[in-house]
Design a protein around this motif. Structure first.
Motif, PDB file in Angstrom:
ATOM      1  N   THR A   1       0.800   5.643   0.072  1.00  0.00           N
ATOM      2  CA  THR A   1       0.099   6.921   0.101  1.00  0.00           C
ATOM      3  C   THR A   1       0.531   7.652  -1.168  1.00  0.00           C
ATOM      4  O   THR A   1       1.518   7.252  -1.818  1.00  0.00           O
ATOM      5  CB  THR A   1       0.513   7.757   1.337  1.00  0.00           C
TER       6      THR A   1
ATOM      7  N   GLU B   1       0.849  -1.186   0.000  1.00  0.00           N
ATOM      8  CA  GLU B   1       0.000   0.000   0.000  1.00  0.00           C
ATOM      9  C   GLU B   1       0.885   1.236   0.000  1.00  0.00           C
ATOM     10  O   GLU B   1       1.923   1.259   0.673  1.00  0.00           O
ATOM     11  CB  GLU B   1      -0.913   0.009   1.224  1.00  0.00           C
TER      12      GLU B   1
ATOM     13  N   ARG C   1      -4.588   1.504  -8.576  1.00  0.00           N
ATOM     14  CA  ARG C   1      -3.701   0.337  -8.701  1.00  0.00           C
ATOM     15  C   ARG C   1      -2.345   0.812  -9.199  1.00  0.00           C
ATOM     16  O   ARG C   1      -2.262   1.554 -10.172  1.00  0.00           O
ATOM     17  CB  ARG C   1      -4.275  -0.704  -9.661  1.00  0.00           C
TER      18      ARG C   1
ATOM     19  N   GLY D   1       0.837  -2.834  -6.128  1.00  0.00           N
ATOM     20  CA  GLY D   1       0.156  -2.353  -4.938  1.00  0.00           C
ATOM     21  C   GLY D   1      -1.011  -1.459  -5.245  1.00  0.00           C
ATOM     22  O   GLY D   1      -1.493  -1.405  -6.377  1.00  0.00           O
ATOM     23  N   ARG D   2      -1.461  -0.751  -4.185  1.00  0.00           N
ATOM     24  CA  ARG D   2      -2.592   0.155  -4.278  1.00  0.00           C
ATOM     25  C   ARG D   2      -2.268   1.462  -3.579  1.00  0.00           C
ATOM     26  O   ARG D   2      -1.505   1.471  -2.613  1.00  0.00           O
ATOM     27  CB  ARG D   2      -3.823  -0.420  -3.586  1.00  0.00           C
ATOM     28  N   VAL D   3      -2.867   2.538  -4.077  1.00  0.00           N
ATOM     29  CA  VAL D   3      -2.758   3.830  -3.399  1.00  0.00           C
ATOM     30  C   VAL D   3      -3.885   3.912  -2.384  1.00  0.00           C
ATOM     31  O   VAL D   3      -5.037   3.606  -2.693  1.00  0.00           O
ATOM     32  CB  VAL D   3      -2.865   5.010  -4.396  1.00  0.00           C
ATOM     33  N   VAL D   4      -3.541   4.279  -1.161  1.00  0.00           N
ATOM     34  CA  VAL D   4      -4.530   4.428  -0.093  1.00  0.00           C
ATOM     35  C   VAL D   4      -4.547   5.882   0.383  1.00  0.00           C
ATOM     36  O   VAL D   4      -3.547   6.587   0.242  1.00  0.00           O
ATOM     37  CB  VAL D   4      -4.241   3.478   1.095  1.00  0.00           C
TER      38      VAL D   4
END
Length: 100
Positions: A4, A2, A27, A96-99
């Motif tokens: 930022t 994850e 994504r 990963g993913r941006v949160v």
């Protein structure tokens, strides 16, 4: 993984020892193999280290469009974004993913 938005910004191609990441709809894709496009001086370098969803949907290289916001996009622009996302999926690994 994850990320930022701040963490993602470090993967912008300026440090050759780090990978280059571009996010679409949150994504994160490792586009390091496309460094001639996404690395410094590349045609799409302004997307590196950012979520470029809006810019890709609008086929825009304007800095103000390099944002994850898809609010107010037309159906055609969403279709264009879907096409870009499929191309990225076929070519680059998701890391990963941006949160928020």
């Amino acid at each position: 993984m994850e990320f930022t938005a701040e963490q993602l910004s470090h993967y912008n191609g300026t440090d050759e020892s780090e990978p280059i990441y571009v996010a679409i709809r949150g994504r994160v894709f490792d586009v390091t193999t496309g460094n001639s496009f996404y690395g410094p001086g590349g045609a799409y370098a302004l997307f590196a280290g950012k979520d470029a969803s809006r810019a890709l949907a609008k086929m825009s290289k304007n800095e103000e469009d390099v944002t994850p916001s898809v609010d107010g996009l037309s159906d055609k622009e969403i279709e264009t974004l879907n096409d870009w996302e499929k191309k990225f999926e076929a070519k680059y690994p998701v890391v990963g993913r941006v949160v928020s």
